[in-house]
Each structure stands twice: as structure tokens, then as C-alpha cells.
Design a protein around this motif. Sequence first.
Motif, short mmCIF file in Angstrom:
data_model
loop_
_atom_site.label_atom_id
_atom_site.label_comp_id
_atom_site.label_asym_id
_atom_site.label_seq_id
_atom_site.Cartn_x
_atom_site.Cartn_y
_atom_site.Cartn_z
N LYS A 1 0.64 -1.38 0.18
CA LYS A 1 0.06 -0.05 0.16
C LYS A 1 0.97 1.20 0.01
N LYS B 1 0.60 4.15 -2.89
CA LYS B 1 0.06 5.12 -2.22
C LYS B 1 -0.28 6.52 -3.30
N LYS C 1 -9.88 0.14 -3.50
CA LYS C 1 -8.82 1.28 -3.01
C LYS C 1 -10.05 2.22 -2.23
N LYS D 1 -9.98 3.27 1.74
CA LYS D 1 -9.97 4.55 2.37
C LYS D 1 -10.47 4.57 3.38
#
Lengths: 257, 337
Positions: free
Chosen positions: B129, B133, B215, B219
Motif C-alpha cells: 500500500k 499510495k 482502494k 480509504k
Amino acid sequence: MKMGIGEIYSLEALSENNTCIHKLHPRVKLLCAFIFIVIVVSYGRYDFLGLVPCVLYTTVVMALAEVPFSMLLKRYLVALPFCFLAGIANVFIDRAPVITIGSVTITAGIISLATILLRSYLCVVAVLLLVATTCFTDITNQLRKFHVPEIIVEVFEMIYRYIAVLVTDAKSMYHAYVLRSVKKNGIDIRHMGSFVGYLVIKSFDNAQRVHSAMIVRGYGRSGPIHLRMVRKMTVGDWLYLVLVPIVLLALRIVHPL
Amino acid sequence: MHMADALLSPAVGGTMYAVSGAALAYSVVKIKNTDLSDKKVPIMAVSGAMVFTAQMINFTIPATGSSGHIGGGMLLAALLGGGPALIALACVLAIQCLFFADGGLLALGANIFNMGVIPCLLIYPLIYKPIVKGGMNKIRITIASIIAVIVSLQIGAFAVVLETMASGITELPFSSFIILMQPIHLAIGIVEGIVTALIVSFVHSARPEILDQSKDGRKLLNKVKTKTVVITLGIFTLVVGGVVSLFASSHPDGLEWSIAGVTGDTELATKGTIFDAFASLQEKLAFLPDYDFAHGGIGGISGTTVSGIIGALITFAIAGIIGLSISIYKKKHKREY
């Protein structure tokens, strides 16, 4: 890609038989399989002789449930290599002689290898017998009764059903690929990304379509329908659930051989 | 990397079940909180089935002539996010264990931990991640996948070694086991990393919303939750290490240990006329009755005789005869109707 769909579901096909083992409550079979494995694994690493009586249990269940031995053996052979590799090391490392018969010396390593192989046979067969005698929905409903979270059980059920769809798709793609390429016994690693990637995209779309179709037809509206069909435990079920572990434990403790 | 039942002790198997169970429970709670569970289920299922299928597709490794298949933990995490990936992978492993004898029922907890918890809950948030990112592109995806897969396979292989050692069934010394396992899994990791990178970047270029969706799901978690995962896992690792080493130190296994605690011996004393009768019968029938297996130093062999081997053969024969006669009886019975 050697395995056909028929082979994937061949064990499940057996579970539709109607023998005395099939009629047992799924909870009994699930718990007994687990207890059996724990007991088998608890034998010491040189305790080949102690494990031998356990063969009786699997053989009797296998015969009563009319499960063909060849089918179980084939799957055992698939599971064998790793156990064999881990066990074969013992033969070379643990060379203390234990018994000599004529000119043949049996070392502790050989005994522990034999124990590992017998132990893995028993564990594998116990699991396969469970699956060959219990309907898939019976197993998953039992998992629900054991309070496994619904989402896990649902994903478990769906993966099992989607496998057939995906394997069919992948197989035809694979055939197309092999027919268009010369002298290859697999997919070139360069093409692996687009091959599996395309499979991913295609099946994501399919899955969403199938799921919407299921919801439109009422899936998940009132909880799993067949959960209500789980029957109560009978006296026979209780007897089996109590007697089998007692006999196995007794064998473990008394050690007849 | 699938561990079999035969190589695990019940103590280790049980501990690993507890650990993986906790990790799974955590993932379930996390998914429920994000409220995407309804939409996620078919996607999770189909991805799981896909990993299962992908494991059946052999790819050729260039210049070696050999072929291999992918493991898929990191691929699932990249497609679905950590928690859902863990659940899907756990289900795949359960199906492989139940229907294909690949990995055992008792070893399921250990297998879920080695191949699921490590890549999905540990390496994915910590390595994959952070790298992707700053924005998804082919290079980032490739670097992230390769590093993440290699690291998770290394840790996974190390976990296999630890679990096997703690079970004390193989004689292989720790150092040579490590030397055997780590390089093999480095090679596998490089190949799987490349394949994972290829697949993820293909999906990214063709249908980026598939990856983006997961994704968005991610979040919803803020940094604190990732931290919680790491801390929880850290504590669990310590607990596991403690419990396992406690069990593994001098006692061969829990059951034997508890029997020893009750009776002062690892085997219960057998008394009574029936046992005596059997013992004398055994002595009479036994071939070389007083030959002892035990030669000081080999802990597990407790005074078994060659008669035991004969007994084993007889038991096998009896088992075979019982099995055969039941099936013959059944066949005849069926014909009558």
C-alpha cells in the motif's frame, strides 16, 4: 489444467448416496473427523504401531459408506510429496539402529518416516471421507450452526460453485492459447498477465451479473432457506458421537500393539 | 507451501487456528463496518475461485524448462483489499483441504496464517500500500507486487519452518531446514511477484475501476486501524511464540503431556484380567517377544517388540478383510432387491 470438472465434484457426487454413514447427522461427522485427526496427530513420532489400529476405523467407515478406495488413494498420492520430503530427511539424519531382522537394519529414521506416511494417510482419508459422505450444503449449514460468520460461509459456498464456471472459462482459453502456439506445455510467463487478467475482468462482470440475478430471484431476502431443513440429532447420532471418540481415545491410551 | 496434518502437533495446530480465527474475525468486523459486504460477496467469491483456477494453470519459467503456479495471496489483496482477501483465501484453502487433500484440516489454521494472514494483513498494508499510495502506475504496481510477494513468501516460509520445528515431528535441524526453504521460496517469490505484477497492471490498464473500488474500501480505514492490525498481530505472535515454545520445550505433545500429568507415565498402566490374558496371549503368539525397540536416547520408542510389527501386519489384514467383507455383503444385499 489436467483436472476436469467432473473430477472436482466427484467426491461431492458420492455424498448423495444413502448409506448408514451418509445418514448420520453432519455435526457428528464433522466433529468425529476433527477428533479423529487430533488423536491421530497426537501419537508420538516413532509410534507407528500405535497408529495402526486407527486404520480399522477409516476402513470400516469407507466400506460402510461405499466410497471407492481408488478415489481416496488418488488424492492421497497428490498430498504425499511434501510429507515424504519432510519425512525422508529423518531417514538420513536419524540413523540409530532400532531392530535388525537378518541383515536388514531398521533405523529410527525409517520408523519415523513410516509413521509420517501412515499419519498423513489417516488424516487425508478422514477428511475425504467426511466430504464424500456429507452434502456440501449440510457442511456449510453446520458451519452456520457453529456460528461461523455468515459472510465467510457465503463466500465459501460461492467460491465452490464459481470454480466450475471459472475452470470451464479458463480451460477454453487455455485450449485456444495452446492451439495457437507451438510446442508449449504451459502459458508463457509474458502472457500470464493478460491471460489471468482477462479472466479476472470477465469473471468479475459475470459474478456481478449472476449475483444480481440471484437477488432478483429472492436470494438472501429471508436468510438461507435450507437452514431450516437441518434435522435434529437422533439417538443413533448421539451414540456415534460418544462411542467413536471413546473407542479412539481408548486405543490411544491402551495402546494394544 | 501447504502444510499437512502429519507434520503438525495438535498444540501448534490449535494455536494457529486461534490466531487465524482471530485474524478472520477481525476482517469480518472490518468488512461489516465498511458496509460494502453485500456487494463484496460475489466479488470475493469469484476472486477466490479465480485464485483456485489460476493455481491450476501452469506457466513456463523461461530458461529452466520447469513450470510453476501462483499462490495468490497478494493478488487477492491487490484486487480486494486486505480483509476481504483474507476471507476469500481462507475459503480457498478450506476447499483445497476438504476436497483435494491439499493441506490438512488440523493444519488449516497454520496454512491460513502462512499464506493468508501474512500477505493480506501484514505485508499488504505495510509494503504494497505505501508504494502504490502516490498513484497507481505500471512501474509502482510492478515494484510493489514483486517486493511484497517476495517478502511475504519469505516470512511465510519462515513461519512454516517455525511451526514444523515447534511440532517436533521432523528430524531436520533448524539451520538446514531454513537453508532448504528460504532460497526455494525466494525463487518462487520472484516468479510469483512478476506474475502478480503482470496481472495487476493488466487489470489496471484495462479496467482500473476494479482496483480503484478496493482502494475506496481501503480509504475508509484510517491509519489507526492499520496500526491496530500490526499491534494485534504483534501481540499474537508473542503469545503464539510463548505458548508454542512452552509446549514444544520438553513435552512431545499436549495429549501425551496431559496423560503424563494424570498418571505419571506417558502411557496408562493397563491392569485387569483381560489385559493380562491378552498380554500372555501376545507373549505366546509373539515372534521374538522380548526384543526391545528401545536403545537409550531415542525418546519416543517405548519398549515395543517385533511382535508389534507382526501385530501391525495382522491389524492391516483384519482391516482389509473387514472392509472387503462389508462391501461384498453390501453388494450382495443390493442384488437381492
